[in-house]
Scaffold this motif. Structure first.
Motif, PDB file in Angstrom:
ATOM      1  N   PRO A  79      15.059 -16.153  16.072  1.00  0.00           N
ATOM      2  CA  PRO A  79      14.763 -17.000  14.901  1.00  0.00           C
ATOM      3  C   PRO A  79      15.437 -16.417  13.670  1.00  0.00           C
ATOM      4  N   ARG A  80      15.960 -17.280  12.835  1.00  0.00           N
ATOM      5  CA  ARG A  80      16.738 -16.831  11.674  1.00  0.00           C
ATOM      6  C   ARG A  80      16.193 -17.483  10.409  1.00  0.00           C
ATOM      7  N   GLY A  81      15.052 -16.939   9.942  1.00  0.00           N
ATOM      8  CA  GLY A  81      14.392 -17.473   8.756  1.00  0.00           C
ATOM      9  C   GLY A  81      13.539 -18.684   9.021  1.00  0.00           C
ATOM     10  N   TRP A  82      13.289 -19.000  10.284  1.00  0.00           N
ATOM     11  CA  TRP A  82      12.674 -20.281  10.637  1.00  0.00           C
ATOM     12  C   TRP A  82      11.209 -20.390  10.226  1.00  0.00           C
ATOM     13  N   GLU A  83      10.530 -19.249  10.053  1.00  0.00           N
ATOM     14  CA  GLU A  83       9.125 -19.322   9.639  1.00  0.00           C
ATOM     15  C   GLU A  83       8.980 -19.994   8.274  1.00  0.00           C
ATOM     16  N   ARG A  84       9.955 -19.813   7.403  1.00  0.00           N
ATOM     17  CA  ARG A  84       9.909 -20.469   6.095  1.00  0.00           C
ATOM     18  C   ARG A  84      10.605 -21.820   6.117  1.00  0.00           C
ATOM     19  N   MET A  85      11.559 -21.984   6.996  1.00  0.00           N
ATOM     20  CA  MET A  85      12.356 -23.209   7.024  1.00  0.00           C
ATOM     21  C   MET A  85      11.637 -24.377   7.696  1.00  0.00           C
ATOM     22  N   TYR A  86      10.801 -24.079   8.703  1.00  0.00           N
ATOM     23  CA  TYR A  86      10.188 -25.138   9.509  1.00  0.00           C
ATOM     24  C   TYR A  86       8.676 -24.928   9.569  1.00  0.00           C
ATOM     25  N   PRO A  87       7.884 -25.844   9.023  1.00  0.00           N
ATOM     26  CA  PRO A  87       6.441 -25.612   8.885  1.00  0.00           C
ATOM     27  C   PRO A  87       5.678 -25.542  10.203  1.00  0.00           C
ATOM     28  N   ASN A  88       6.241 -26.074  11.294  1.00  0.00           N
ATOM     29  CA  ASN A  88       5.533 -26.083  12.578  1.00  0.00           C
ATOM     30  C   ASN A  88       6.101 -25.093  13.575  1.00  0.00           C
ATOM     31  N   TYR A  89       7.019 -24.246  13.127  1.00  0.00           N
ATOM     32  CA  TYR A  89       7.569 -23.210  14.001  1.00  0.00           C
ATOM     33  C   TYR A  89       6.583 -22.055  14.111  1.00  0.00           C
ATOM     34  N   VAL A  90       6.264 -21.620  15.349  1.00  0.00           N
ATOM     35  CA  VAL A  90       5.246 -20.576  15.518  1.00  0.00           C
ATOM     36  C   VAL A  90       5.681 -19.447  16.447  1.00  0.00           C
ATOM     37  N   GLY A  91       6.971 -19.321  16.729  1.00  0.00           N
ATOM     38  CA  GLY A  91       7.387 -18.129  17.454  1.00  0.00           C
ATOM     39  C   GLY A  91       8.488 -18.349  18.455  1.00  0.00           C
ATOM     40  N   SER A  92       9.217 -17.264  18.723  1.00  0.00           N
ATOM     41  CA  SER A  92      10.281 -17.260  19.724  1.00  0.00           C
ATOM     42  C   SER A  92      10.150 -16.006  20.571  1.00  0.00           C
ATOM     43  N   GLU A  93      10.573 -16.118  21.822  1.00  0.00           N
ATOM     44  CA  GLU A  93      10.635 -14.942  22.686  1.00  0.00           C
ATOM     45  C   GLU A  93      11.810 -14.070  22.223  1.00  0.00           C
TER      46      GLU A  93
END
Length: 647
Positions: free
Chosen positions: A442-456
């Motif tokens: 993930p590359r900044g996705w926690e702030r970019m996408y409100p429903n993103y909750v994790g990557s392996e």
């Protein structure tokens, strides 16, 4: 003569030749970036407290509208100060105060086409990117390759994991960021597969220097990249995806509409590891891609597949895991692959209703696609197609599913980044959270996408089931992740085992080498807002009660993270705060007891804390402890064991 010499120097000081350099420092003036143009090639270098962290490193790219790596001329510069406070609910810190100085340098190529290179420098972080204007009627650009580089001093050692060959591994699903790390390797060590190394990369620069290199802000408008192998001089450059990734589908280059920007490349530096572990730069320099009308709830879940494997994907076993989640007070249960054939849609609807009667919600597994790998586990061929994807999501919203886990992506091309973003965007329309597995960083996705909750995007818990080698290396790997992989993004590891053996009856398969307290400590050390723990129904009766009680109360979201001590691959101790409660966790990868004296600034003299540790016979123990000297707390961590303080 003296007057003439003075006038000559004055003239040189205002000439373009003399002005082809610029400098920007962080707010505390300890971190400095110098930008120069020499013989038409742009470079930058980085120093911290006067120590060279990056030697003269190239900037630029080659595109279908011009070469911006050579024949460049310095045109102008502009500066500004940035200060922003923002909130995050899914990373290591909930409120971030970002202060940085920004320098934008305008360069022009031989065809007189300009680009901007923007640097943002905070006290310990450098972020930079290219900003490309529209050129008359030219409204698009293809960036064929970047010359962006990172040139480390020759005495640097590395902590890197290789980019794998494409289309290898399980059902030809790699690369999936699941290779092994080599610690403290010489700077010019070649990668295992010859394709360079994945982000992030950790570098030790002598006795008193550390740097973490990564990228952030990658979305549908660019490909993800990685580091090349180093040259004999120690220069790493940005490498684009390989043609064979995703079964050859999609280009290896990046296409931008103009005006456009590239992702941010980031460098976090320090004279110790504290800035590395605590950095927030992956989120500091990005903005939300969209806002959501939904409120998402984070928490803990059960996951039958991790220990009970494919055979558990049936109605009755899923009821047992829903019951386990309910007994533990967990929010979720994850139903993994094959549910479409082994349980069926009517069965899933019944399970949703049953789970809700137990105050548990469900996540469902999906394959990302079927045409770029050989995966047969279903459901397949649903998430890659907008029509089928929305049909699935509409159905899930109707029956009350709360999230999806999408697996087996196998590539970093722009087309694949577009798929990640499309899944996230569509899922939010239907109120679904998204976990990615077998995937990119993930590359900044926690702030970019409100429903993103994790990557392996890590050599995660499933490997402990597959091969004893990974159990033997578990403590070593766990002592790497807080410094490297997990410091730049959520890590859906799926761990915290309480079984001693990894099979359905806890009496066969691979053998866990780490202690119970070690496992509990990773629930704090590994950060992800949805933690699907690897506990099993039998643990309700065969695991220590103190372990069960700890997992019932430990949070999955954090307001503050503080690095206390450690060395990558050897040991780590860090503290995380949730509300007004602190969890301080440490683990030891060594084969001998580790004696430490720690400074715990979050504690005061006389504080009463719950202290979890391993006895010499490796059994877990819990005692109430009084903190007498917060700056000198002595502790012994057993081999492949752990400690936890809860305040």
């Amino acid at each position: 003569m003296k007057k003439q010499a003075f006038l000559l120097l004055l003239a040189l000081g205002t000439s373009p030749a003399w002005a082809q350099q610029a400098t920007v420092s962080g707010p505390d003036n300890q971190l400095k970036v110098d930008i120069t143009v020499e013989a038409g090639t742009p470079f930058y270098s980085v120093t911290y407290k006067g120590k060279t962290m990056l030697e003269k490193s190239p900037l630029g790219f080659v595109s279908n509208v011009g070469d911006f790596s050579q024949g460049m001329t310095y045109i102008s510069q502009k500066n500004r100060t940035l200060e922003e406070t923002y909130r995050m609910d899914r990373t290591k810190q909930s409120e971030v105060n970002y202060r940085a100085n920004e320098l934008t340098v305008t360069l022009q190529n031989a065809e007189q086409k300009p680009i901007d290179v923007t640097f943002r420098v905070s006290d310990n972080d450098v972020a930079f990117r290219y900003e490309i204007p529209r050129y008359g009627d030219t409204g698009s650009i293809v960036i064929e390759r970047e010359t962006t580089g990172f040139d480390f001093p020759s005495y640097t050692t590395t902590f890197l994991t290789p980019q794998s060959d494409p289309m290898i591994g399980w059902k030809r699903t790699k690369p999936s960021y699941e290779e092994e790390y080599t610690p403290d390797a010489p700077l010019t060590t070649r990668s295992q597969y010859g394709h360079g190394f994945t982000f992030p990369g950790l570098f030790r620069i002598g006795e008193d220097g550390w740097a973490l290199v990564s990228e952030t802000g990658v979305d549908a408008r660019y490909c993800a990249s990685h580091l090349s192998d180093a040259t004999t001089e120690g220069l790493f450059t940005i490498a684009f995806p390989m043609p064979e990734e995703n079964n050859g589908n999609g280009t290896t280059t990046a296409g931008l509409a103009l005006p456009g920007t590239t992702p941010w490349r980031t460098i976090t530096v320090g004279d110790g590891l504290k800035p590395i572990v605590e950095t927030t730069v992956p989120w500091d320099v990005v903005k939300p891609r969209f806002t959501s009308g939904h409120t998402y709830k984070y928490g803990k879940g059960t996951w039958s597949w991790i220990v009970w494997q494919d055979a558990s994907i049936n109605y009755d076993d899923q009821v047992r895991y829903i019951d386990l989640a309910s007994a533990m007070g967990f929010n979720y249960a994850l139903i993994d692959n094959w549910w479409d054939t082994n349980i069926g849609r009517e069965g899933i609807e019944k399970l949703v209703k049953y789970a809700r009667s137990k105050n548990v919600e469900l996540f469902l597994w999906y394959s990302s696609s079927g045409y770029w790998n050989d995966i047969v586990q279903g459901p397949t061929n649903r998430m890659d197609s907008p029509i089928e994807r929305k049909q699935e999501m509409k159905w899930m919203q109707k029956i009350g599913v709360k999230g999806i886990k999408v697996d087996f992506f196998g590539g970093d091309k722009q087309e694949t980044m577009r798929l990640y973003e499309s899944i996230l965007s569509d899922a939010d329309d239907y109120g679904l959270m998204v976990i990615f597995h077998g995937c990119t960083l993930p590359r900044g996705w926690e702030r970019m996408y409100p429903n993103y909750v994790g990557s392996e995007a890590v050599l995660a818990s499933e490997n402990l089931i597959f091969n004893q080698h990974f159990d033997d290396m578990e403590a070593f790997n766990a002592c790497l992740h807080p410094f490297i992989r997990n410091t730049v993004g959520c890590m859906e590891f799926g761990g915290t085992f309480l079984n001693k053996r990894y099979n359905r009856t806890n009496d066969g398969g691979t053998t866990r080498k780490t202690t119970d307290i070690f496992q509990l400590a990773t629930a704090v050390l590994f950060q992800n807002p949805i933690q699907n723990f690897a506990i099993t129904p039998n643990n309700l009766t065969d695991a220590p009660q103190l372990a069960l009680d700890f997992l019932k109360e430990v949070p999955t979201t954090w307001d503050e993270t503080v690095f206390l001590d450690g060395y990558p691959g050897k040991y780590v101790v860090l503290a995380r705060r949730h509300g007004d409660r602190w969890y301080i966790a440490g683990i030891n990868a060594g084969k001998e007891p580790l004696k430490l004296t720690l400074n715990l600034p979050m504690c005061q003299k006389g504080d009463k804390v719950s202290f979890y540790s391993d006895a010499k016979d490796r059994t877990p123990q819990l005692e109430q402890q009084e903190i007498k000297k917060p700056a000198e707390v002595k502790v012994t961590i057993q081999p492949e064991g752990g400690v936890i303080w809860v305040k």
